[in-house]
Scaffold this motif. Structure first.
Motif, short mmCIF file in Angstrom:
data_model
loop_
_atom_site.label_atom_id
_atom_site.label_comp_id
_atom_site.label_asym_id
_atom_site.label_seq_id
_atom_site.Cartn_x
_atom_site.Cartn_y
_atom_site.Cartn_z
N GLY A 136 12.01 54.50 45.66
CA GLY A 136 12.62 53.35 46.30
C GLY A 136 13.18 53.72 47.65
N LYS A 137 14.23 53.02 48.08
CA LYS A 137 14.81 53.24 49.40
C LYS A 137 15.31 54.67 49.52
CE LYS A 137 17.92 51.18 52.76
NZ LYS A 137 16.83 51.08 53.74
N ALA A 138 14.91 55.30 50.62
CA ALA A 138 15.31 56.69 50.87
C ALA A 138 15.61 56.84 52.35
CB ALA A 138 14.21 57.65 50.45
N GLY A 139 16.89 56.74 52.71
CA GLY A 139 17.28 56.85 54.10
C GLY A 139 16.67 55.75 54.94
N PHE A 140 15.85 56.14 55.90
CA PHE A 140 15.25 55.18 56.83
C PHE A 140 14.18 54.33 56.17
CE2 PHE A 140 11.85 54.29 59.92
CZ PHE A 140 12.56 53.54 60.85
N THR A 184 5.02 44.37 29.54
CA THR A 184 6.10 45.16 28.96
C THR A 184 6.29 46.49 29.69
OG1 THR A 184 4.56 46.11 27.35
CG2 THR A 184 5.77 44.13 26.68
N ASN A 185 7.33 47.23 29.28
CA ASN A 185 7.77 48.52 29.83
C ASN A 185 7.71 48.54 31.36
OD1 ASN A 185 4.79 48.89 29.33
ND2 ASN A 185 5.15 50.97 30.05
N ILE A 186 8.54 47.68 31.96
CA ILE A 186 8.60 47.49 33.40
C ILE A 186 9.90 48.10 33.93
CG2 ILE A 186 8.58 45.79 35.25
CD1 ILE A 186 6.02 45.86 33.58
N PRO A 187 9.84 48.88 35.02
CA PRO A 187 11.07 49.46 35.59
C PRO A 187 11.89 48.42 36.34
CG PRO A 187 9.21 50.01 36.96
CD PRO A 187 8.64 49.30 35.76
N SER A 188 13.13 48.75 36.62
CA SER A 188 13.99 47.89 37.42
C SER A 188 13.59 47.97 38.89
CB SER A 188 15.45 48.30 37.26
OG SER A 188 15.85 48.23 35.91
N GLY A 189 13.99 46.97 39.66
CA GLY A 189 13.72 46.97 41.08
C GLY A 189 12.88 45.77 41.49
N GLU A 190 12.48 45.79 42.75
CA GLU A 190 11.67 44.71 43.29
C GLU A 190 10.19 45.00 43.07
OE1 GLU A 190 12.33 41.96 47.07
OE2 GLU A 190 11.54 43.93 47.62
N LEU A 191 9.45 44.02 42.56
CA LEU A 191 8.06 44.20 42.19
C LEU A 191 7.21 43.07 42.78
CD1 LEU A 191 8.68 45.02 38.43
CD2 LEU A 191 8.20 46.68 40.22
N PRO A 242 17.73 55.27 41.24
CA PRO A 242 17.79 54.61 42.55
C PRO A 242 16.76 55.13 43.55
CG PRO A 242 20.00 55.09 41.77
CD PRO A 242 19.06 55.74 40.79
N PHE A 243 16.40 56.44 43.43
CA PHE A 243 15.40 57.00 44.34
C PHE A 243 14.04 57.10 43.66
CE2 PHE A 243 13.23 60.90 45.93
CZ PHE A 243 12.81 60.36 47.14
N LEU A 244 13.92 57.95 42.65
CA LEU A 244 12.65 58.10 41.95
C LEU A 244 12.42 56.92 41.02
CD1 LEU A 244 12.52 61.89 41.03
CD2 LEU A 244 11.23 60.70 42.81
N LYS A 245 11.27 56.29 41.13
CA LYS A 245 10.95 55.13 40.30
C LYS A 245 9.96 55.48 39.19
CE LYS A 245 13.42 52.12 42.59
NZ LYS A 245 14.59 51.47 41.96
N VAL A 246 8.80 56.00 39.57
CA VAL A 246 7.72 56.21 38.61
C VAL A 246 6.98 57.50 38.97
CG1 VAL A 246 5.59 55.28 37.63
CG2 VAL A 246 7.43 53.73 38.26
N LEU A 247 6.59 58.25 37.95
CA LEU A 247 5.69 59.38 38.11
C LEU A 247 4.39 59.05 37.39
CD1 LEU A 247 4.81 62.32 38.68
CD2 LEU A 247 6.00 62.97 36.55
N GLU A 248 3.28 59.12 38.13
CA GLU A 248 1.96 58.90 37.56
C GLU A 248 1.16 60.20 37.67
OE1 GLU A 248 0.16 54.82 38.56
OE2 GLU A 248 1.53 55.21 40.20
N MET A 249 0.45 60.56 36.59
CA MET A 249 -0.38 61.75 36.59
C MET A 249 -1.72 61.43 35.94
SD MET A 249 2.18 64.93 35.70
CE MET A 249 2.67 64.25 34.12
N ASP A 250 -2.76 62.04 36.47
CA ASP A 250 -4.07 61.92 35.82
C ASP A 250 -4.81 63.24 35.92
OD1 ASP A 250 -5.99 61.83 38.22
OD2 ASP A 250 -4.72 60.12 38.68
N PHE A 251 -5.60 63.50 34.91
CA PHE A 251 -6.43 64.70 34.82
C PHE A 251 -7.80 64.26 34.33
CE2 PHE A 251 -8.28 68.10 32.21
CZ PHE A 251 -8.29 69.15 33.13
N SER A 252 -8.85 64.71 35.00
CA SER A 252 -10.19 64.28 34.62
C SER A 252 -11.18 65.42 34.75
CB SER A 252 -10.65 63.10 35.49
OG SER A 252 -10.78 63.48 36.84
N VAL A 253 -12.20 65.38 33.89
CA VAL A 253 -13.32 66.30 33.94
C VAL A 253 -14.60 65.48 33.89
CG1 VAL A 253 -14.54 68.21 32.85
CG2 VAL A 253 -12.03 68.16 32.82
N ASN A 254 -15.46 65.65 34.89
CA ASN A 254 -16.77 65.02 34.91
C ASN A 254 -17.84 66.08 34.78
OD1 ASN A 254 -16.53 61.98 35.72
ND2 ASN A 254 -15.08 63.03 37.06
N ASN A 255 -18.71 65.92 33.79
CA ASN A 255 -19.82 66.85 33.59
C ASN A 255 -21.12 66.09 33.85
OD1 ASN A 255 -21.71 68.71 32.73
ND2 ASN A 255 -20.53 69.38 30.97
#
Length: 721
Positions: A385-389, A47-54, A342-355
């Motif tokens: 996705g596709k961006a110029g060249f 589920t929750n899949i973006p459009s485009g080629e995968l 058409p250009f930006l597809k997905v933003l992924e972020m992660d934050f971690s703390v190791n003690n």
């Protein structure tokens, strides 16, 4: 509109010949790192899949791994697909179903490796390095049972980045042989090894490669039902045992993931008797929760790792051995936002703390040394996705802070701050696939108190910065053969340990001395590779050359410390160095039921003999030439086979190294699986070193005192539900 997705991929995985459903097939959506498994009827849902080629990968024991490309158009779309898998004995074989925009070269043959499914179960060891040791080009640095770390093509420590679910492990295993990797592979779904442009996402120093253990502690999609697996293992050579449980639980718009592992073992037996003080008791657990919506997900996990293990006695360091007691707490936040732009597809972020914290306890009960490390990481990655060249790519930033303290040394408490920005782009030219990356890093290493009069030099803040780059090209000669090349320009700032450390390290039999004047290490990594993949044959080959300026390593001076005469001084030095060699591997199906595998690898390591003399002399601790082969017989759900390992002697020796004899080992293995009441049961048994040969690992810090393990029988039972 951007941010609203709600696309769904559903389907069935079926056997190509009979049309019967295939249960417990592993489905992996590459771009978003989505994973799921088919149910007893072969059905799956993402589920929750973006459009485009995968790109979707489908793995299942006894079938050809399949890689398909699908196109999702519009919003709120449900894409229904049927996937047919063909039975095979070649577990590593992949079939690609491609669109006109994805060529046979897009899989970057030769630049990455994976181990999963039956191979992962059969090779599952008590450490990550043991699990990977049968792969071509991979050795393991050891110091007893627990402390083991992978070495790739002669490169280890900070030149090999080890991660779990893409997150830094936050331990000190890259600093010394007696320190462990804080990952239990019992609940791993797969282990990935990446090199080339992809490695730049995780840092500019991983010239050896990036090893990522996929545990999926934070689910990226909601499972359709409660799924999981449970594992029991036992081994004879150390009267050891382990258990593991992994659960994925759906709850409304949330997914809950629970992992738990436990392991215990006594001293390891060898043909010459037991190796004293090589016990291990470890436990780890994690819980992750994620909130999944049409726009993506946000989730977090908490994990705890606890281990007690022994380092064998050494008459020149600690005659009765040293015990290590460690704890690590990890906190992770991850999120994903789907733009459907058409250009930006997905933003992924992660934050971690190791003690992380560990004590090294001498036989008298006195704590000789303590290590504390708090690592904070942040990373964001935009996929486009596709961006110029360019056809597609990603870009992002990575930030890290280390707060490091050592007690029992004269080393100052210190901090390290680093920032990196990277961009990776891909382009297809018909049958030619090209990917390239750039990364800029800035590093500030700072002691909490300057000491210009220190015995090792002027201890003060140092800054390092550089641009790194990589290009990889793969050409599909036909639908069976690919050729390609990769070039990587690496950068590694000296670590806090390499700059500022000074003191006795009894657990590693050394008196360690840093060098506050060290410059950054730069390297050129070059590789040529070729692959051939047909219905019954898989061939992979590569040649490589890694050249370094200011290659930093801990050199045995051969001189005893004035403060601790029983310990030799090991100093951190930089020198010009080269490592080069080749790898070959093959799989061949014989008749209908037999599979033959073979691999060989060879690495040469050389350095300048002195800062003023460019005459080349051997680098220390380079693995010798090695040949591995196996023959397996399969019928229905049963497999049985044998392995043969031949290692040449290593007499190409660095300073104060001792020669290691060659050896020949014979192993055997068998496995069986069946499905009953919607549960998949798998059994495997491995017998290592059947002939109980006495042999030595050249990369073992204790090889001059103790041989490797004798005959060992390992039994594994795992069920999937």
């Amino acid at each position: 509109m951007p941010g609203e997705s709600n696309n769904t991929i559903t389907g069935y995985v079926l056997e190509s010949d009979s049309g019967e459903p295939i249960s417990f097939a592993y489905i992996h959506l590459e771009e978003l790192d989505r994973t799921t498994t088919t149910d007893i009827n072969g059905y799956f849902e993402l589920t929750n899949i973006p459009s485009g080629e995968l790109i979707i990968n489908i793995h299942r024991l006894g079938y050809k791994t399949k890689r398909i490309s699908i196109e999702i158009e519009g919003l709120a779309t449900t894409k229904e697909i049927e996937i047919l898998l063909t039975p095979t004995l070649l577990s590593s074989q992949a079939i690609e179903v491609t669109s006109s925009q994805i060529t046979s070269g897009s899989n970057l043959a030769g630049s990455s490796q994976k181990i999963f499914g039956d191979d992962l179960r059969q090779q599952l060891g008590s450490t990550l390095s043991q699990t990977l040791a049968n792969l071509p080009g991979i050795s393991q640095r050891t110091m007893g049972t627990a402390p083991g770390r992978p070495v790739i093509r002669g490169l280890g420590d900070e030149r090999v980045s080890i991660r779990e679910d893409g997150i830094n492990t936050g331990d000190v295993s890259d600093q010394s042989d007696d320190h462990v990797v804080t990952i239990d592979v019992s609940t791993a779904q797969e282990v990935e090894i990446a090199r080339g442009p992809t490695a730049l996402v995780y840092g500019a120093n991983a010239v050896g490669g990036v090893i990522n253990v996929v545990s999926n502690r934070i689910s990226t999609t909601i499972p359709t039902r409660i799924t999981g697996n449970a594992t029991l293992t036992g081994e004879s050579v150390n009267t050891g045992g382990a258990n593991a449980l992994s659960l994925a639980i759906p709850y409304q718009s949330m997914a809950i993931k629970i992992n738990a592992n436990g392991r215990t073992a006594l001293d390891t037996e060898t043909p010459l008797g037991p190796v004293r003080n090589t016990y291990i008791n470890s436990y780890s657990t994690s819980i992750g929760m994620s909130y999944v919506q049409d726009w993506g997900y946000i989730g977090g996990s908490f994990s705890y790792y606890d281990s007690e293990y022994g380092i064998p006695p050494d008459p020149n360091g600690h005659p009765s051995g040293v015990d290590l007691d460690l704890q690590k707490y990890q906190y992770v936040l991850k999120s994903e936002y789907i733009f459907n732009h058409p250009f930006l597809k997905v933003l992924e972020m992660d934050f971690s703390v190791n003690n992380y914290f560990h004590e090294e306890i001498e036989s008298s009960g006195v704590v000789g040394t303590e290590f504390g490390l708090v690592t904070t990481n942040f990373q964001s990655i935009f996929s486009h996705g596709k961006a110029g060249f360019f056809d597609n790519g990603n870009f992002g930033i990575a930030l890290e802070m280390e707060d490091y303290a050592v007690f029992g040394f004269d080393s100052p408490n210190s901090n390290s701050y680093s920032a990196g920005a990277f961009i990776i782009e891909e382009k297809n030219f018909g049958k030619l696939h090209v990917s390239g990356g750039l990364r800029f890093d800035y590093v500030l290493n700072a002691p909490k108190e300057d000491d210009p009069n220190s015995s090792i030099g002027d201890i003060s803040s140092r800054t390092f910065s550089a641009l790194s780059s990589s290009v990889s090209a793969t050409y599909g000669i036909n639908n069976k053969m690919n050729i390609g090349a990769t070039i990587l320009r690496s950068f590694r700032a000296p670590s806090l340990d390499e700059l500022y450390t000074e003191g006795p390290h009894l657990a590693s039999y050394s008196y360690d001395v840093g060098n506050p004047d060290l410059e950054a290490e730069r390297g050129w990594a070059k590789e040529l590779f070729i692959s051939y993949n047909s219905n019954n044959t898989l061939l992979l080959g590569s040649i490589y050359h890694n050249g370094f300026s200011n290659y930093i390593y801990l050199r045995n001076t051969g001189e005893p410390s004035t403060r601790f005469p029983d310990l030799n001084v090991y100093e951190n030095v930089g020198t010009n160095a080269q490592l080069y060699g080749f790898e070959l591997s093959a799989e061949q199906q014989l008749l209908d039921r037999f599979l033959f595998r073979a691999s060989l690898n060879y690495t040469v390591g050389r350095r300048d003999s002195s800062p003023t003399n460019s005459d080349q002399v051997p680098l220390p601790r380079i693995p010798p030439f090695e040949f591995k082969s196996s023959l397996k017989y399969s019928v229905n759900n049963f497999e049985i086979g044998s392995r043969y390992i031949a290692s040449a002697e290593q007499n190409d020796l660095g300073d104060f190294e001792t020669r290691t004899d060659g050896f020949f080992l014979l192993d055997a293995f068998a496995s069986y699986n069946f499905t009953h009441q919607k549960i998949l049961h798998t059994f495997s048994i491995n017998v290592y070193n059947i002939l109980d040969e006495t042999y030595y690992n050249h990369l073992s810090r204790i090889k001059d005192l103790n041989p490797e393990a004798g005959r060992n029988i390992i039994f594994l039972y795992r069920l999937y539900f």
